[in-house]
Design a protein around this motif. Structure first.
Motif, mmCIF file in Angstrom:
data_model
loop_
_atom_site.group_PDB
_atom_site.id
_atom_site.type_symbol
_atom_site.label_atom_id
_atom_site.label_comp_id
_atom_site.label_asym_id
_atom_site.label_seq_id
_atom_site.Cartn_x
_atom_site.Cartn_y
_atom_site.Cartn_z
ATOM 1 N N SER A 156 0.864 -1.173 0.000
ATOM 2 C CA SER A 156 0.000 0.000 0.000
ATOM 3 C C SER A 156 0.904 1.227 0.000
ATOM 4 O O SER A 156 1.938 1.241 0.693
ATOM 5 N N ARG A 157 0.548 2.225 -0.776
ATOM 6 C CA ARG A 157 1.343 3.447 -0.845
ATOM 7 C C ARG A 157 0.414 4.656 -0.879
ATOM 8 O O ARG A 157 -0.657 4.619 -1.490
ATOM 9 N N THR A 158 0.833 5.738 -0.220
ATOM 10 C CA THR A 158 0.082 6.988 -0.252
ATOM 11 C C THR A 158 1.003 8.131 -0.659
ATOM 12 O O THR A 158 2.225 8.077 -0.448
ATOM 13 N N GLY A 159 0.411 9.152 -1.240
ATOM 14 C CA GLY A 159 1.156 10.348 -1.607
ATOM 15 C C GLY A 159 0.243 11.557 -1.598
ATOM 16 O O GLY A 159 -0.975 11.427 -1.802
ATOM 17 N N ARG A 160 0.810 12.732 -1.365
ATOM 18 C CA ARG A 160 0.034 13.972 -1.297
ATOM 19 C C ARG A 160 0.721 15.054 -2.108
ATOM 20 O O ARG A 160 1.960 15.117 -2.175
ATOM 21 N N SER A 161 -0.077 15.918 -2.706
ATOM 22 C CA SER A 161 0.449 17.089 -3.402
ATOM 23 C C SER A 161 -0.624 18.170 -3.391
ATOM 24 O O SER A 161 -1.778 17.918 -3.035
ATOM 25 N N THR A 162 -0.237 19.368 -3.787
ATOM 26 C CA THR A 162 -1.171 20.494 -3.842
ATOM 27 C C THR A 162 -1.005 21.218 -5.169
ATOM 28 O O THR A 162 0.117 21.464 -5.612
ATOM 29 N N VAL A 163 -2.118 21.536 -5.793
ATOM 30 C CA VAL A 163 -2.146 22.334 -7.012
ATOM 31 C C VAL A 163 -2.763 23.680 -6.668
ATOM 32 O O VAL A 163 -3.869 23.744 -6.121
ATOM 33 N N LEU A 164 -2.065 24.755 -6.988
ATOM 34 C CA LEU A 164 -2.564 26.086 -6.709
ATOM 35 C C LEU A 164 -3.272 26.638 -7.929
ATOM 36 O O LEU A 164 -2.692 26.729 -9.013
ATOM 37 N N SER A 165 -4.548 26.974 -7.777
ATOM 38 C CA SER A 165 -5.325 27.592 -8.840
ATOM 39 C C SER A 165 -5.245 29.101 -8.656
ATOM 40 O O SER A 165 -5.689 29.632 -7.633
ATOM 41 N N GLU A 166 -4.673 29.761 -9.631
ATOM 42 C CA GLU A 166 -4.386 31.191 -9.497
ATOM 43 C C GLU A 166 -5.473 32.016 -10.191
ATOM 44 O O GLU A 166 -5.777 31.817 -11.382
ATOM 45 N N ALA A 167 -6.046 32.933 -9.434
ATOM 46 C CA ALA A 167 -7.063 33.824 -9.986
ATOM 47 C C ALA A 167 -6.426 34.811 -10.941
ATOM 48 O O ALA A 167 -5.264 35.215 -10.768
ATOM 49 N N PRO A 168 -7.141 35.219 -11.989
ATOM 50 C CA PRO A 168 -6.589 36.204 -12.922
ATOM 51 C C PRO A 168 -6.392 37.552 -12.232
ATOM 52 O O PRO A 168 -7.129 37.906 -11.318
ATOM 53 N N GLU A 169 -5.372 38.274 -12.677
ATOM 54 C CA GLU A 169 -5.105 39.593 -12.102
ATOM 55 C C GLU A 169 -6.211 40.558 -12.492
ATOM 56 O O GLU A 169 -6.758 40.502 -13.607
#
Length: 444
Positions: A430-443
């Motif tokens: 069994s293996r687990t992993g985590r990551s984060t994706v940042l959604s950037e709002a338009p300027e």
């Protein structure tokens, strides 16, 4: 297989905006450092209005000894931390880099915990070195997308993982521990403790590792481990082996707030962590397993940043000694923000300004959180929602899934769980992993 020792410098944000999270910063920071193994090298830096050493007193890495007195001393130093002041992240990076120049282990890593932007001292984007990866734990919703991506761009192995709430921080620390030490994390879950009760946490140990750790960290340092039946404010932990028998193993480290077991040549199969507790107030526990020196790995890849409205691809490379593992069950939980932080900051601008006048050390995000809690206590002001996505094996052997449009800006957390059997090593895993994706709002 070759043992991998790691040199790690932990950089902890203890600025004024961290005041609410400090109890968990201390517990989780201590547990993170205490999980280091003999021959690892460690140092701890704090940053607020300036950066300074937590452990050791001099600016140098210290090699962990077999008796673990080094990690005990580091944990004792972390226990004295208090919050206050501004956020001089850049000078902390400079101190960490100077110490890392003396590292003797081939594997090196920085660990950085912060809840928001730097606001004094050098720009961390500018001073972050490129030769060593940084693993960033972003607490809350106030991390700046621009400088997070800037620091990560220096080294391809760097990662950012968000922790929306303080009680989830240890899950991120566990993921970082696995990444930094090139260890596998078979289990990394949160359990709720309430009243007098028990829980069972399964941990699948593959037959490719001669050294395993089991870690349990709970969110109240007034609760202690006991080897006997738990009475008021105690936690008892028992490891149950794959044959279903209770084992006599005791934690090698048991401090207020956490306990760590270390096993050599453990039996292959599904172990269970039996947690028995008697607590006056509800709390949470983070239960994890670590397999060191293993050939079975999960390498999770997601983009660091996307434009708001865009989707993204989750890719998981599941390998045995570099060869793809087929027919595994792989899925992802994607946690999406249900709020727009820029709009909330704009809506409460005047109240935030008044709060910052009285609390100049607080970041805009920390001030917003305080304002909202004052006006509507007990309400979840930064809600998240989760969806589950299956990953399908592609022609190149990787497992992939597409995530639809990121309708709101902010941090999208991805947690992947892979389970199956490797025909090459002839073992379940069994293996687990985590990551984060940042959604950037338009300027605007």
């Amino acid at each position: 297989m070759t043992d991998v020792s790691v040199s790690v410098v932990a950089m902890l944000d203890v600025s004024g905006s961290m005041w609410q999270a400090m109890p968990m910063v201390i517990i989780d920071g201590k547990a993170f450092i205490r999980s280091a193994r003999p021959a690892d090298q460690i140092a701890v830096v704090k940053f607020q209005s300036n950066a300074s050493m937590v452990y050791p007193a001099n600016q140098a890495l210290v090699t962990v000894d077999g008796q673990m007195t080094v990690t005990a001393a580091a944990a004792a130093a972390i226990a004295t931390l208090t919050s206050g002041g501004s956020t001089d992240m850049g000078d902390a990076v400079n101190m960490a880099a100077a110490m890392m120049a003396g590292a003797t282990n081939a594997t090196k890593a920085y660990m950085l915990l912060s809840d928001g932007d730097w606001n004094v001292g050098p720009n961390p984007n500018t001073v972050m070195p490129a030769d060593v990866p940084v693993f960033i734990c972003g607490l809350g919703s106030g991390m700046s997308q621009s400088y997070v991506s800037g620091m990560l761009s220096k080294n391809a192995n760097s990662r950012y993982i968000a922790s929306p709430n303080a009680y989830q921080m240890m899950q991120v620390f566990n993921s970082i521990r696995g990444l930094a030490a090139q260890a596998a994390v078979p289990t990394n879950v949160i359990q709720a403790y309430s009243g007098t009760d028990y829980s069972l946490t399964p941990v699948t140990i593959a037959g490719t590792s001669d050294e395993v750790q089991f870690s349990v960290v709970w969110s109240d340092a007034s609760i202690s481990y006991t080897s006997g039946q738990p009475d008021a404010n105690h936690v008892n932990l028992v490891l149950i082996d794959p044959s279903g028998h209770s084992t006599p193993y005791q934690p090698v480290i048991a401090d207020p707030g956490y306990a760590i077991f270390a096993l050599n040549a453990p039996q292959t199969g599904v172990w269970q962590i039996l947690t028995q507790y008697a607590v006056a107030n509800p709390l949470t526990g983070t239960h994890a397993g670590f397999e060191y020196d293993t050939v079975l790995h999960l390498d999770l890849k997601t983009p660091t940043m996307v434009s708001q409205g865009s989707g993204f691809t989750i890719r998981a490379d599941l390998t045995d000694a570099g060869a793809p593992i087929e027919n595994a069950a792989v899925s992802a939980r994607v946690t999406r923000p249900q709020f727009e932080l820029p709009a909330m900051l704009a809506r409460h601008r005047e109240a935030i300004a008044r709060h910052q006048d009285a609390n100049p050390d607080h970041s805009p995000h920390a001030a917003l959180k305080a304002v909202l809690e004052q006006t509507a206590p007990g309400v979840e002001h930064f809600p998240y929602a989760s969806t589950y996505v299956p990953l399908v094996q592609a022609e190149d052997g990787s497992y992939q899934a597409e995530v639809g449009a990121t309708e709101t800006s902010g941090a999208y957390n991805v947690e992947v769980i892979a389970k199956g059997a490797s025909t090459k090593s002839k073992t379940i895993f069994s293996r687990t992993g985590r990551s984060t994706v940042l959604s950037e709002a338009p300027e605007t």
